[in-house]
Design an enzyme around this catalytic site. Structure first.
Site, PDB file in Angstrom:
ATOM      1  N   THR A  93      45.497  34.474  40.099  1.00  0.00           N
ATOM      2  CA  THR A  93      46.847  34.083  40.509  1.00  0.00           C
ATOM      3  C   THR A  93      47.886  35.170  40.266  1.00  0.00           C
ATOM      4  O   THR A  93      48.944  35.170  40.893  1.00  0.00           O
ATOM      5  CB  THR A  93      47.313  32.835  39.733  1.00  0.00           C
ATOM      6  OG1 THR A  93      47.104  33.045  38.334  1.00  0.00           O
ATOM      7  CG2 THR A  93      46.583  31.590  40.200  1.00  0.00           C
ATOM      8  N   CYS A  94      47.594  36.053  39.368  1.00  0.00           N
ATOM      9  CA  CYS A  94      48.641  36.935  38.849  1.00  0.00           C
ATOM     10  C   CYS A  94      48.130  38.368  38.954  1.00  0.00           C
ATOM     11  O   CYS A  94      47.307  38.795  38.160  1.00  0.00           O
ATOM     12  CB  CYS A  94      48.849  36.484  37.400  1.00  0.00           C
ATOM     13  SG  CYS A  94      50.010  37.353  36.410  1.00  0.00           S
ATOM     14  N   LYS A  95      48.598  39.075  39.992  1.00  0.00           N
ATOM     15  CA  LYS A  95      48.006  40.383  40.302  1.00  0.00           C
ATOM     16  C   LYS A  95      48.673  41.535  39.553  1.00  0.00           C
ATOM     17  O   LYS A  95      48.058  42.544  39.289  1.00  0.00           O
ATOM     18  CB  LYS A  95      48.104  40.683  41.809  1.00  0.00           C
ATOM     19  CG  LYS A  95      47.522  39.601  42.702  1.00  0.00           C
ATOM     20  CD  LYS A  95      46.008  39.628  42.744  1.00  0.00           C
ATOM     21  CE  LYS A  95      45.484  38.597  43.722  1.00  0.00           C
ATOM     22  NZ  LYS A  95      44.269  37.931  43.227  1.00  0.00           N
TER      23      LYS A  95
END
Ligand code: GRE
Length: 338
Positions: free
Chosen positions: A250-252
């Site tokens: 979800t969190c790049k």
């Protein structure tokens, strides 16, 4: 410094003066003065602004405000009433006052529509929301805006190209009962406010809100609600442990990238030069905005501290006015070029 911009500055509807006095009795040494200042949206405020070199203030409705109202219809009607009340008031002083939209956060689509109305019809400069929305028939539920259901709202915020200020509110319901009831002196600025907002903002980061809405600009007050102090540790755990465990779905980007691209912090209610220096090192002067937190704090404390803080004149200008001028695309205000 003349022409400072301040953006965590509260007002209240006059019809809630009594309720405000009760609220103020938990936070203010002089509740009468607090209520008077909170209810005033021009005379007292502009006198202080003139005296302490504040060119422009962005007004927002006092906490917990609409986020305390767990009935959806009532919350929506109150938000509309507040926006309709403050719009003509700030319009009388276009070079001194602007406003954030007040929103009911029961329904993402309705919140988006009310924001759109406020920005397009009234020229409001963004929205300020008080942490989670109380909900449920008994007010026990808490709505967070960090899940995919709120994408429709964040799409509108980015389309309108306005910032969103995530402001604290007091703990309620089971959270109050389990965590704070027996530690009541820690409610508010000493601890609970920062815990609430940092949880919510970091929830937005880890649940991918900024990845799905890379242009979104979110402001938090009080020199970052304790997060800047923990940036190294959060980054270490996100990058070295949580991402290999699945957070990368979800969190790049890194937490520091979100702080450089999506997040702003203000000096509201936190007038410490060592802490400001620390934040300038950790998040940079390019992402910090001056604010007071009036009337919970005084113009005198906020402005005298800021005007004399040991920072370069280049940084004082950026944090004091130029960052806000750019972020809010302010056309001009008193002493903006002074
Ligand atoms: C606020 O900003 O809403 C606030 C309170 C109580 C104490 C301090 C404060 O509601 O900044």
């Amino acid at each position: 410094m003349l022409g400072k911009v301040a953006l965590e500055e509260a007002f209240n509807l006059p019809r809630f003066a009594e309720k405000q006095k009760w609220w103020a009795s938990m936070f203010a040494l002089d509740p009468e003065k607090h209520v008077r200042e909170m209810g005033d949206i021009s005379d007292i405020r502009i006198q202080y602004m003139d005296k302490y070199g504040v060119g422009y203030q962005i007004l927002s409705y006092s906490a917990p405000g609409v986020q305390d109202i767990f009935d959806r219809k009532e919350a929506e009607a109150l938000a509309t009433e507040i926006n309709d009340y403050i719009a003509p008031a700030v319009k009388k002083h276009p070079d001194r006052l602007g406003a954030f939209a007040t929103l009911s956060m029961h329904d993402p689509k309705q919140a988006a529509e009310e924001l759109r109305r406020c920005v397009t019809q009234y020229g409001f400069l963004g929205a300020l929301v008080n942490d989670t929305q109380r909900a449920g028939t008994d007010g026990e539920d808490m709505i967070f805006y960090d899940n995919a259901e709120w994408d429709v709202f964040w799409e509108t915020v980015t389309e309108l190209d306005v910032p969103f200020y995530l402001h604290p509110r007091n703990p309620t319901g089971i959270i109050h009962e389990k965590l704070w009831a027996k530690r009541k002196w820690l409610i508010g600025p000493p601890l609970s406010f920062a815990q609430g907002v940092s949880l919510h903002l970091l929830g937005m980061v880890t649940n991918g809100v900024f990845d799905r809405h890379p242009k979104l600009q979110v402001i938090i007050g009080h020199l970052g609600e304790h997060i800047p102090f923990d940036l190294w540790r959060i980054n270490h755990w996100f990058e070295d442990i949580k991402k290999p465990l699945g957070l990368k779905e979800t969190c790049k980007k890194t937490i520091r990238e979100y702080f450089a691209q999506n997040i702003w912090i203000t000096t509201s209610g936190h007038f410490s030069t060592p802490t400001l220096h620390f934040c300038m090192t950790e998040v940079s002067a390019d992402r910090i905005l001056f604010s007071i937190d009036y009337p919970f704090e005084t113009f005198q404390d906020g402005c005298e501290w800021y005007d004399n803080a040991e920072i370069s004149e280049v940084d004082r200008r950026k944090i004091g006015k130029d960052n806000a001028r750019k972020l809010f695309k302010l056309a001009g205000f008193k002493d903006c070029d002074a």
